[in-house]
Each structure stands twice: as structure tokens, then as C-alpha cells.
Scaffold this active site. Structure first.
Site, PDB file in Angstrom:
ATOM      1  N   GLY B  15       0.853  -1.202   0.000  1.00 56.60           N
ATOM      2  CA  GLY B  15       0.000   0.000   0.000  1.00 56.60           C
ATOM      3  C   GLY B  15       0.877   1.236   0.000  1.00 56.60           C
ATOM      4  O   GLY B  15       1.166   1.813   1.047  1.00 56.60           O
ATOM      5  N   GLY B  17       0.624   4.433  -0.559  1.00 55.89           N
ATOM      6  CA  GLY B  17      -0.044   5.734  -0.625  1.00 55.89           C
ATOM      7  C   GLY B  17       0.833   6.754   0.062  1.00 55.89           C
ATOM      8  O   GLY B  17       2.066   6.701  -0.022  1.00 55.89           O
ATOM      9  N   ALA B  18       0.200   7.684   0.770  1.00 52.96           N
ATOM     10  CA  ALA B  18       0.961   8.752   1.414  1.00 52.96           C
ATOM     11  C   ALA B  18       1.869   8.198   2.510  1.00 52.96           C
ATOM     12  O   ALA B  18       3.074   8.473   2.541  1.00 52.96           O
ATOM     13  CB  ALA B  18       0.002   9.797   1.986  1.00 52.96           C
ATOM     14  N   ASN B 111      -4.474   4.175  11.518  1.00 52.76           N
ATOM     15  CA  ASN B 111      -5.151   4.733  12.681  1.00 52.76           C
ATOM     16  C   ASN B 111      -6.349   3.886  13.065  1.00 52.76           C
ATOM     17  O   ASN B 111      -6.776   3.021  12.318  1.00 52.76           O
ATOM     18  CB  ASN B 111      -5.617   6.157  12.376  1.00 52.76           C
ATOM     19  N   LYS B 200      -4.003   8.086  20.249  1.00 55.32           N
ATOM     20  CA  LYS B 200      -3.970   8.680  18.911  1.00 55.32           C
ATOM     21  C   LYS B 200      -5.371   9.090  18.464  1.00 55.32           C
ATOM     22  O   LYS B 200      -5.558  10.063  17.721  1.00 55.32           O
ATOM     23  CB  LYS B 200      -3.360   7.680  17.924  1.00 55.32           C
ATOM     24  N   SER B 270      -6.426  12.732   6.608  1.00 56.57           N
ATOM     25  CA  SER B 270      -6.599  11.738   5.545  1.00 56.57           C
ATOM     26  C   SER B 270      -8.066  11.507   5.208  1.00 56.57           C
ATOM     27  O   SER B 270      -8.414  11.245   4.053  1.00 56.57           O
ATOM     28  CB  SER B 270      -5.941  10.420   5.945  1.00 56.57           C
TER      29      SER B 270
END
Lengths: 323, 323
Positions: B15, B17-18, B111, B200, B270
Site C-alpha cells: 500500500g 499511498g501517502a 489509525n 492517537k 486523511s
């Protein structure tokens, strides 16, 4: 009536938006003597008249209109129906005092809590103040043009003024209801205006704010399980707050309102139109005042608070963008 | 390491992505052996490389990239960093099992709550599963292009697998932290992954959802008294829920996060990017799972629920519009 004993009462409309326009046209077409105070829409109404495009009654046209640009030109009125936004009541008080015949009845055709309490100190003591709770789907489409989608019932409750006895107060509210019944609409006197205002908030609190926050009409909200659950929870908060403030609402009232709303046409509440038109939303009367009353009575209303905070953010951004 | 004892560990990014792109590039530039599994962005990354435009580290370019279109082509990896959306974990499990060297460590850079619990039954028993909690502002700007706005700390906690003793679990988390520290970023082993995940969430619950609901970045939210008050109340709900679940968070943790966010650049979380890109939002991991845990522990979280309901409405409408 003090000023027109025996004669037909003279009715003045202060704030000829959707609500004032709709009821004003209905009353005028029922043969009553109705006078409209206008500001920005004066020229359009003077030239083209007032028009209600009603899904119930068809096209209703009033032309010519007894329209005024200045309160000084209006004849003294026995009934003053205030259809302006609650946020402009304080500014309108001097005009209301000036337009009122001695002993006139002032009716606030507005939603929310505390609107009469705020206006009362600014009104002449000789004036009767009432609240008028309208159950109707209307919006202003253009200057002098109102769209009426459904319903129209209006109930009146006495707030304060020279009438001290309950019977006298009820008689005045009853007179007002009688005027409105001449239009063919349902109308009755309320035993308890505060109770009725809380009861109306059970609908207004969820649908007004969520239509803005989620950019959605009632049908879209009702079609979503998530939004429906949230609407019910907001309704239950209002019902609990009303009970904490001493107003027990009908059993399972939230279910009744959900069913009524399911049967309504696609509807965008007035707060949606205010926000879309970059006008101030009635956050004080519909959210801040009931939240404060609930909290003073020891009742937590976290969802109402959250909705007010979210709307406060949006209103501030709207104001900054249009500045 | 089982498969590469004595040699440098081989790292696979599942994955890209960012988050996966940022940490993968940082690790590769630190001299580590990093392999990227890609899907839609494979051709672009193969041709143009991976690029991180970092406000902290400047322009970071990785070219050529050890990029793969299929897991079958990848060499077995000792560490697998999963930077995909939580909603795709179940679908990725077979790929993770296939890409893993025996005894590999799988780290979810994600997260929310319950993400390891959901993936665990789908993973080979021989694999170690860890959570990696990233404190960083990154987003994907285009295929193979990541923008890094600030921060970068990543802490690792052991979830489950062959290591039964706490000391062995901590040693594995510490090995991972050591790898990340070679990039120059802060990284440490966590004593308690669940506690860290709750901690978090105190940031993620308010900012992710409100950025979508109010169409606003962190700076706009923090500049509004209403939004700020709502953010604090949401944070307090998460802190109370964590406590009810047995995880006491640091004193006045909400104040610390508000201060940190005040110092952050304009940031869109996100979830905002997912919603704007008409991708599913991570509502399960960030809202539904913690709400369920709070309710099971007897802790009411009305604001979190309301936020989830509002986001659920928006997600459904988004899906209908893009269908």
C-alpha cells in the site's frame, strides 16, 4: 378592539417574507383589511403585487397590495403579525410600537424560544404580545413571490400585556385564531405558549440545523438510516429538555413527527434558505435559548450543543466570505 | 531475523499511498532494502520513481524503485509495512502472507481501533503483528508523489504472534523502531499498543470527521471558537472512553493536542482526502470501533455517535453520487 370597535380589525404585516406574505395574502383574500410594511421588496410588490404559488390552494394573487415603505404612512393596526427573522425583532420594536393602534395585539410568527421575552421590554406596555406557531412549508422564491408546499395551521398563545386574567388572555388568542380561520386554515388558541414553543422545537432543532450541516432536504435525511437515527436522538434531547423545564410533551411525540415528516414533500427548512442566501441563521432562538434553558434545568443536551457549534462555525465562515 | 540472519532486513511496503510512500522512501534513502508493491500507480512509479516533497527534509527522490505489480514477483520480506486503508486489510491478508518471509514482522501503519484484531485471524500464525502509530502530516498529491508537511515520528507496539513473553515482544518492537531511527525520524517501542491507539484517537476523532463535515482544514477549525470548543469536547469524550476501557491517558492531554495543532501548518486529515476523492472513509476503525468499545464499557459518547451518523450520511450520498 380598541381602535376599531365593531369594525373589521385592521391587520398589519411586519416583515413580508415567506411567512408574512403567505398569511397576509390568505387573510386579505378572506376579505380582511391587510397592510404590508416592506423594505427591499416594496417596489416589486407595489408594481406586481403579492403572489403565493400554493400546492394546496393553487395560485393566489393579491394586486393591488396595501403596501408601505415607511411605517409613518401606515394606518394604525389592531393586529400586527411579525414575520421577520427573530434576529431583527429588537430593531423592529420601534416600528411595531408606531404601527400599533392603542391596545393592539402583536403576534410573533416565529420559531424558537424566548423571542417574546426579548421583545417585551421594548414594546409599549399597552400592547398585547402573542406567539403564533405556524405549521407550514413555505419559502420565498423571489420578491413578492412565495411558494407554499403544504399545511398551514397556525396556533396562537398569549404571552404578556394588559390582559392579566387567563380568561381574558384566552379570549384574545381566540379572537386571533378566529381571524385566521376565516382564511380556511386551521387555527386555535393555545393554553400554554411555552409548552407549544418547546413542542415545535422538537421538529425545528433537528431538521433546520441538519439541512444546513448536511446540505440535504427532509426527504434525503429521512431516507438515510444514520440521519434518521440522529434526528430521533436530537428530538429525544429536546423532549427531555422540555420535561426538565416543566413541559411534558405528548408520549412518543418523536415518532409522530417522524411519521409526519415522512409524508411531507421534499422540504428545505427556513434555516437552509437563510444559510444559502448568506443571511444570519436563527441560532439564538432555535438553539442557544433552548440549550441555555435545558442546562439551567440540569438537563444535558450534547447533540444540540454540537449542532449549534457546527452551525456557529458555518455561520462565521459564511459571514467572512460575504464580507 | 529468520530469513536474513546477520544480513540487512528486507522491507516490503504494502500500500504505497501517502504513509507507505513516505516511510518507504525514507527507509530506502537510509540505505535499507525496500520493495514496493503497487497497483494502479505501478507504471507511473516504475517510469518516474517515488518522490516526497517534504517541508522538513526537502525534495526526496527515489529512482529507480524496487517496484512490483504482483506479490508473486516480490522477494520474501522480513518486515512488511502496511500503509493501505484499514478497510482493505482483509483483502490484503493473502498478499501479506505471500510476501512474508518466515517469522516476518507485519506492521499496520494505520489509525483507529481494532485493526490488528480484524487482520490477525487472516494472517499466518508464524507472523508477528505490530501496530505502527505515525505522527505525521502527509498526503498523496499524484501517482508516486507524496507531500510531507510536518513531523514524522512513528512508534511501534507488538500486538500478537509467536513472541509470547513481554521482553521478546518489546525486543521486536524495538528492532522496528531501530530501523526507523536510521531514517533520522523519532521512533520508539510502545509498552501498550491499545493505550497508544486510544491516545492517537484523541486527535483523529475530532479532526478527521470535522474536516469532512465542515469542509475545513485544521487552521480554519482552530480559528473558530465554536469548532475549538467542539473539538475539545470530542477529545474529552475519547479520553473518558479510553479511561472506561482501562487506558488512562496523560493528564490534560486534550490541552496538549490543541497546542500541538495550533502550531501545525494548515492540514487536511486523511479522511478529508478520502471523502474528497470519493473513496470510503475509515469510519469503522476511527469511529464505530471506539464507540462500540466505549458503550460496552458503559461510557456514553453522544458527540462521537453524532459525528459518525453525520459522516455515515455523507458517505452514503457520496457513494450514490459516484455510482
Amino acid at each position: 378592539m380598541t381602535s376599531s370597535s365593531g369594525a373589521a380589525p385592521r391587520i398589519g404585516i411586519i416583515g413580508t417574507g415567506a411567512i408574512g406574505g403567505f398569511y397576509g395574502v390568505m387573510l386579505a383574500r378572506a376579505g380582511l383589511d391587510v397592510h404590508f410594511l416592506l423594505r427591499s421588496e416594496y417596489a416589486a410588490v407595489r408594481a406586481q403585487g403579492l403572489h403565493v404559488d400554493s400546492a394546496v390552494f393553487g395560485q393566489l394573487d393579491l394586486q393591488p397590495v396595501q403596501a408601505y415603505q415607511s411605517v409613518a404612512e401606515m394606518p394604525p393596526c389592531d393586529w400586527l403579525l411579525v414575520g421577520a427573522k427573530t434576529s431583527s425583532n429588537a430593531a423592529l420594536a420601534p416600528l411595531i410600537n408606531q404601527a400599533a393602534a392603542p391596545g393592539a395585539r402583536v403576534v410573533l410568527l416565529q420559531n424558537g424560544l424566548g423571542v417574546e421575552d426579548e421583545l417585551r421590554p421594548l414594546l409599549d406596555d399597552s400592547l398585547h404580545l402573542l406567539g403564533g406557531l405556524c405549521v407550514t412549508c413555505v419559502h420565498r422564491a423571489a420578491p413578492g413571490k412565495v411558494v407554499h408546499q403544504s399545511q398551514g395551521m397556525i396556533n396562537l398563545g398569549y404571552h404578556s400585556g394588559p390582559a392579566q386574567e387567563t380568561a381574558a388572555q384566552q379570549a384574545i388568542a381566540g379572537e386571533g385564531a378566529e381571524l385566521f380561520r376565516r382564511t380556511g386554515l386551521e387555527s386555535a388558541a393555545l393554553d400554554n405558549l411555552s409548552q407549544a414553543r418547546w413542542q415545535k422545537l422538537v421538529w425545528n432543532v433537528p431538521y433546520n440545523g441538519l439541512s444546513v450541516l448536511l446540505n440535504a432536504d427532509t426527504s434525503a435525511l429521512m431516507a438515510s438510516q444514520d440521519a434518521r437515527a440522529l434526528i430521533r436522538e436530537l428530538m429525544l434531547e429536546v423532549i427531555a429538555a422540555a420535561a426538565a423545564c416543566g413541559y411534558a410533551l405528548p408520549d412518543a411525540y418523536e415518532e409522530r413527527l417522524l411519521k409526519i415528516t415522512d409524508r411531507m414533500p421534499d422540504y428545505l427548512p427556513s434555516m437552509y434558505h437563510d444559510f444559502a442566501g448568506q443571511r444570519p441563521m436563527e441560532l439564538q432562538a432555535i438553539y442557544a435559548a433552548p440549550i441555555a434553558a435545558a442546562q439551567a434545568a440540569g438537563c444535558a443536551v450534547p447533540r444540540m450543543q454540537m449542532l449549534l457549534q457546527a452551525l456557529g462555525f458555518l455561520q462565521q465562515r459564511n459571514a467572512q466570505r460575504s464580507a
